[in-house]
Design an enzyme around this catalytic site. Structure first.
Site, PDB file in Angstrom:
ATOM      1  N   GLN A  93       0.853  -1.188   0.000  1.00 24.25           N
ATOM      2  CA  GLN A  93       0.000   0.000   0.000  1.00 24.25           C
ATOM      3  C   GLN A  93       0.890   1.238   0.000  1.00 24.25           C
ATOM      4  O   GLN A  93       1.577   1.514   0.980  1.00 24.25           O
ATOM      5  CB  GLN A  93      -0.889  -0.045   1.234  1.00 24.25           C
ATOM      6  CG  GLN A  93      -1.736   1.164   1.500  1.00 24.25           C
ATOM      7  CD  GLN A  93      -2.455   1.037   2.832  1.00 24.25           C
ATOM      8  OE1 GLN A  93      -2.796  -0.060   3.272  1.00 24.25           O
ATOM      9  NE2 GLN A  93      -2.671   2.159   3.500  1.00 24.25           N
ATOM     10  N   GLY A  94       0.905   1.994  -1.097  1.00 18.22           N
ATOM     11  CA  GLY A  94       1.764   3.158  -1.223  1.00 18.22           C
ATOM     12  C   GLY A  94       1.022   4.447  -0.915  1.00 18.22           C
ATOM     13  O   GLY A  94       0.501   5.098  -1.833  1.00 18.22           O
ATOM     14  N   GLU A 142      -8.667  -0.983   7.926  1.00 21.52           N
ATOM     15  CA  GLU A 142      -7.482  -1.240   8.742  1.00 21.52           C
ATOM     16  C   GLU A 142      -7.858  -1.390  10.209  1.00 21.52           C
ATOM     17  O   GLU A 142      -7.140  -2.028  10.981  1.00 21.52           O
ATOM     18  CB  GLU A 142      -6.479  -0.095   8.598  1.00 21.52           C
ATOM     19  CG  GLU A 142      -5.706  -0.073   7.297  1.00 21.52           C
ATOM     20  CD  GLU A 142      -4.596   0.961   7.310  1.00 21.52           C
ATOM     21  OE1 GLU A 142      -4.607   1.827   8.213  1.00 21.52           O
ATOM     22  OE2 GLU A 142      -3.726   0.909   6.425  1.00 21.52           O
ATOM     23  N   GLU A 147      -2.310  11.421  18.268  1.00 15.34           N
ATOM     24  CA  GLU A 147      -2.741  12.819  18.303  1.00 15.34           C
ATOM     25  C   GLU A 147      -3.757  13.106  17.191  1.00 15.34           C
ATOM     26  O   GLU A 147      -4.784  13.765  17.416  1.00 15.34           O
ATOM     27  CB  GLU A 147      -1.538  13.749  18.172  1.00 15.34           C
ATOM     28  CG  GLU A 147      -0.606  13.755  19.375  1.00 15.34           C
ATOM     29  CD  GLU A 147       0.324  12.544  19.423  1.00 15.34           C
ATOM     30  OE1 GLU A 147       1.022  12.365  20.431  1.00 15.34           O
ATOM     31  OE2 GLU A 147       0.351  11.774  18.432  1.00 15.34           O
ATOM     32  N   SER A 176       4.887  -1.060   3.876  1.00 18.01           N
ATOM     33  CA  SER A 176       5.071  -2.388   4.458  1.00 18.01           C
ATOM     34  C   SER A 176       5.260  -3.452   3.388  1.00 18.01           C
ATOM     35  O   SER A 176       4.462  -3.541   2.444  1.00 18.01           O
ATOM     36  CB  SER A 176       3.877  -2.753   5.339  1.00 18.01           C
ATOM     37  OG  SER A 176       3.738  -1.850   6.411  1.00 18.01           O
TER      38      SER A 176
END
Length: 372
Positions: free
Chosen positions: A125-126, A240, A356, A160
């Protein structure tokens, strides 16, 4: 064979799957390197696909056998609980397959998805770029139209398993703003692509930086239409944090159980720390269970999955903090799996969207507290 199930109910599926796994030895070999983990991942996928288990929960048009998405959650949970495949890399199927089904041309999805499910290929996944991680909208990798093709130039980072991937779901910039982001499905052996693995502090080259130098991509490899990339990303990110998280939580519970067997003695402080770790895991599992129910009901997942992300990161870090405190010297002095996982857990509040940023999303989009 899994297709012998008379009805595809959750309890029956789990029972039959467990019986099949008991009869088929998929125990990992002695090679615990990243190469070994990826080979084990593909081995497990191949076996499960040949046994039909990997096909449940996916639509027939991409080689699936249908049934609810919850079947995939059960499959991943059983794999994680038995420690047959590393849950992070296992769960990439849950992120990229729904994206292909939703955005790729039907004939492309029908051809490619079975390759991923069957372990014939690994994908990546880019998304992230130098200076454009949590602020995904600032990405700069550029795609320029050239007749029926597109030419892509730029750089991605923290990708990844890029060094193992045959394909990449890639975000590019084709115009200004959110509406100027376009996604492509790129062959990683295309001329002009260079992959450089990155060594992390836990000693595993899981991530890579990827360079695109005038890479030519056919127009039919666009996912959706020009400008659909931001919507694709917003649709992808909740995946995800749904089934993938369920798998991760199952794995963390197995590590909690292993911790219990290794503590030299029980004390009040020990009970307190273990209780806090268990409560954190139980809380995120309850939250993830609600997300699974929403997914199974066909509801659209959105910013509320940021709550899942915050809870999981906190639970993971608390678990391995507890291991550090209750197994003196194991993390600091021993080259053990506990050490590797403790170091990896430090990034739990960073990868996939920093804590955050997630809290900002919760405040603005769920609690309507405004931008400040």
């Amino acid at each position: 064979m899994a297709t012998d199930l008379p009805t595809v109910d959750i309890a029956g599926f789990r029972s039959s799957l467990r019986a099949w796994l008991d009869q088929h030895d998929l125990t990992p070999g002695p090679d615990h390197s990243l190469d070994g983990q990826v080979e084990q991942l593909l081995r497990v996928r191949r076996a499960l696909y040949d046994g039909d288990w990997m096909r449940y929960g996916w639509p027939e048009q991409v080689g699936g056998l249908g049934g609810p998405a919850a079947l995939r959650a059960v499959l991943g949970e059983e794999i994680a609980s038995r420690d047959l495949a590393e849950p992070g890399i296992w769960s990439m199927v849950e992120v990229l397959t729904p994206t292909m089904i939703a955005y790729a041309r039907p004939e492309l999805a029908a051809t490619m998805v079975p390759r991923l499910l069957s372990g014939s290929e690994q994908w990546c996944q880019g998304f992230s770029e130098p200076g454009s991680g949590s602020d995904l909208a600032s990405l700069r990798t550029k795609a320029t139209r050239d007749g029926e093709n597109w030419v892509i130039s730029g750089q991605k980072v923290w990708t990844s398993l890029a060094q193992y991937a045959a394909r990449c779901v890639l975000l590019t910039r084709t115009g200004p703003g959110h509406d100027g982001i376009t996604a492509f499905f790129v062959d990683m052996d295309s001329p002009g692509i260079t992959v450089r693995p990155l060594r992390t502090m836990h000693g595993v080259d899981e991530f890579a930086e990827v360079f695109f130098d005038d890479v030519v991509v056919p127009g039919h490899r666009m996912l959706g239409n020009p400008g659909d990339g931001w919507r694709l990303a917003m649709d992808l990110l909740p995946y995800e944090r749904s089934t993938c998280f369920w798998h991760r939580i199952a794995y963390l519970f197995t590590r909690f159980d292993q911790l219990l067997t290794q503590i030299p003695g029980a004390a009040e402080a020990t009970d307190t720390e273990l209780g806090a770790a268990f409560l954190a895991l139980h809380t995120v599992r309850c939250r993830s269970h609600a997300t699974q129910r929403r997914l199974a009901a066909g509801e659209r997942l959105g910013p509320e999955t940021s709550v899942d992300k915050v809870l999981l990161a906190e639970a993971e870090q608390r678990l391995f903090d507890t291991a550090r405190d209750l197994l003196p010297g194991v993390i600091e002095l021993d080259d053990s799996p506990w050490r590797t996982e403790f170091l990896y857990s430090r990034a739990a509040t960073i990868y996939g969207g920093t804590a955050e940023i997630q809290r900002n999303i919760i405040a603005r989009r769920l609690l309507d507290l405004g931008k400040e």
